[in-house]
Scaffold this motif. Structure first.
Motif, mmCIF file in Angstrom:
data_model
loop_
_atom_site.group_PDB
_atom_site.id
_atom_site.type_symbol
_atom_site.label_atom_id
_atom_site.label_comp_id
_atom_site.label_asym_id
_atom_site.label_seq_id
_atom_site.Cartn_x
_atom_site.Cartn_y
_atom_site.Cartn_z
ATOM 1 N N ALA A 153 33.644 50.877 62.297
ATOM 2 C CA ALA A 153 34.136 49.770 61.476
ATOM 3 C C ALA A 153 32.997 48.854 61.052
ATOM 4 O O ALA A 153 32.897 48.453 59.873
ATOM 5 C CB ALA A 153 35.194 48.985 62.246
ATOM 6 N N ALA A 181 30.885 50.465 58.505
ATOM 7 C CA ALA A 181 31.561 50.584 57.211
ATOM 8 C C ALA A 181 31.400 49.334 56.354
ATOM 9 O O ALA A 181 31.396 49.418 55.125
ATOM 10 C CB ALA A 181 33.042 50.897 57.416
ATOM 11 N N VAL A 182 31.291 48.172 57.007
ATOM 12 C CA VAL A 182 31.151 46.923 56.236
ATOM 13 C C VAL A 182 29.718 46.411 56.246
ATOM 14 O O VAL A 182 29.447 45.298 55.772
ATOM 15 C CB VAL A 182 32.106 45.834 56.760
ATOM 16 N N LEU A 233 38.612 43.504 56.338
ATOM 17 C CA LEU A 233 38.029 44.827 56.111
ATOM 18 C C LEU A 233 37.707 45.518 57.429
ATOM 19 O O LEU A 233 37.906 46.734 57.579
ATOM 20 C CB LEU A 233 36.765 44.697 55.263
ATOM 21 N N LEU A 234 37.209 44.740 58.389
ATOM 22 C CA LEU A 234 36.902 45.303 59.703
ATOM 23 C C LEU A 234 38.163 45.831 60.384
ATOM 24 O O LEU A 234 38.145 46.910 60.994
ATOM 25 C CB LEU A 234 36.246 44.242 60.589
ATOM 26 N N GLU A 279 40.958 46.972 58.994
ATOM 27 C CA GLU A 279 41.409 48.217 58.367
ATOM 28 C C GLU A 279 40.462 49.367 58.665
ATOM 29 O O GLU A 279 40.897 50.500 58.915
ATOM 30 C CB GLU A 279 41.574 48.014 56.863
ATOM 31 N N ALA A 280 39.148 49.088 58.656
ATOM 32 C CA ALA A 280 38.175 50.133 58.962
ATOM 33 C C ALA A 280 38.315 50.599 60.409
ATOM 34 O O ALA A 280 38.181 51.792 60.705
ATOM 35 C CB ALA A 280 36.755 49.623 58.702
ATOM 36 N N TYR A 281 38.591 49.653 61.295
ATOM 37 C CA TYR A 281 38.767 50.035 62.700
ATOM 38 C C TYR A 281 40.003 50.906 62.885
ATOM 39 O O TYR A 281 39.961 51.904 63.618
ATOM 40 C CB TYR A 281 38.878 48.789 63.582
ATOM 41 N N ASP A 335 41.398 52.946 60.821
ATOM 42 C CA ASP A 335 41.114 54.299 60.334
ATOM 43 C C ASP A 335 40.162 55.025 61.278
ATOM 44 O O ASP A 335 40.363 56.210 61.599
ATOM 45 C CB ASP A 335 40.515 54.244 58.930
ATOM 46 N N ALA A 336 39.133 54.313 61.726
ATOM 47 C CA ALA A 336 38.133 54.930 62.587
ATOM 48 C C ALA A 336 38.708 55.257 63.956
ATOM 49 O O ALA A 336 38.385 56.287 64.553
ATOM 50 C CB ALA A 336 36.932 54.004 62.733
#
Length: 218
Positions: free
Chosen positions: A26, A29-30, A66-67, A69-71, A73-74
């Motif tokens: 995550a 990703a950002v 954003l973190l 949502e990225a987390y 998914d990850a």
């Protein structure tokens, strides 16, 4: 009837590796620096928005979103590769407690249903817990909302409920709800911190936890 409420990460499952993999992905990703596992584990138990705000205090709220949502998914991808194992004795403890006629079991976790339900599927734990309280429907721990809802669903008053957890957030949540808390020493916060937060006792393994619950339920 009595109600035994369990935390998940650090209490039933050792998810530190999967959580850190998810957080690493995550933050990458950002475009933020990757954090050490020890720092990430201090936020286990908090809802993701609160955890991200603590882990990236200088980022704005849009980056925190954003973190999150990225987390999510990850974490899903990491779980496929390496699912968090149950701690030794956890399954036997849950099976024995759920077989009793005088106890109901519940979960109160900072995980969302997206993370919790696959874990229950993997270990055959569906149906063991009368109530499932997740971060999807409540403020972050240590707010007592999860415990209030679990007690309401079970029809149990605070004097007949107990919280089992490995972090100060679990213990503080129980104190706020007016119920006793049993800390577990195998999780992510130090024993002394659990004691200082108000744990009635801290146990060293699931055998000791089963005995503590037996004593409490008399």
């Amino acid at each position: 009837m009595r109600l035994v409420i369990f935390d998940v990460d650090g209490t039933l499952v050792d998810s530190q590796q999967v959580i850190h993999l998810g957080m690493t992905a995550a933050f990458e990703a950002v475009g933020l620096p990757v954090l050490p596992k020890e720092q990430v584990l201090t936020t286990v138990g908090l809802s993701l928005p609160v955890a991200m705000a603590r882990l990236a205090p200088h980022a704005d709220t849009s980056v925190h979103g954003l973190l999150v949502e990225a987390y999510k998914d990850a974490f899903t991808a990491a779980r496929i590769k390496e699912f968090a194992p149950l701690y030794p004795g956890a399954l036997e403890c849950i099976e024995a407690l759920s077989a009793r006629d005088d106890l109901l079991l519940a979960i109160a976790t900072g995980k969302g249903r997206r993370g919790l339900l696959p874990m229950l599927d993997t270990y055959g734990l569906h149906g063991r817990f009368f109530s499932l309280q997740t971060a999807d429907d409540h403020p972050s721990k240590p707010h007592p909302s999860m415990l209030h809802r679990a007690m309401s669903e079970a029809g149990v008053e605070s004097e007949r409920a107990v919280m089992i957890g490995d972090t100060t957030y679990d213990i503080e949540m129980a104190v706020a709800a007016g119920i006793p808390a049993i800390g577990v020493a195998w999780g992510y916060h130090p024993v002394e911190a659990l004691q200082n937060a108000g744990a009635a006792q801290v146990v060293q393994d699931f055998s000791a936890l089963s005995a503590a619950i037996e004593d409490w339920a008399v």
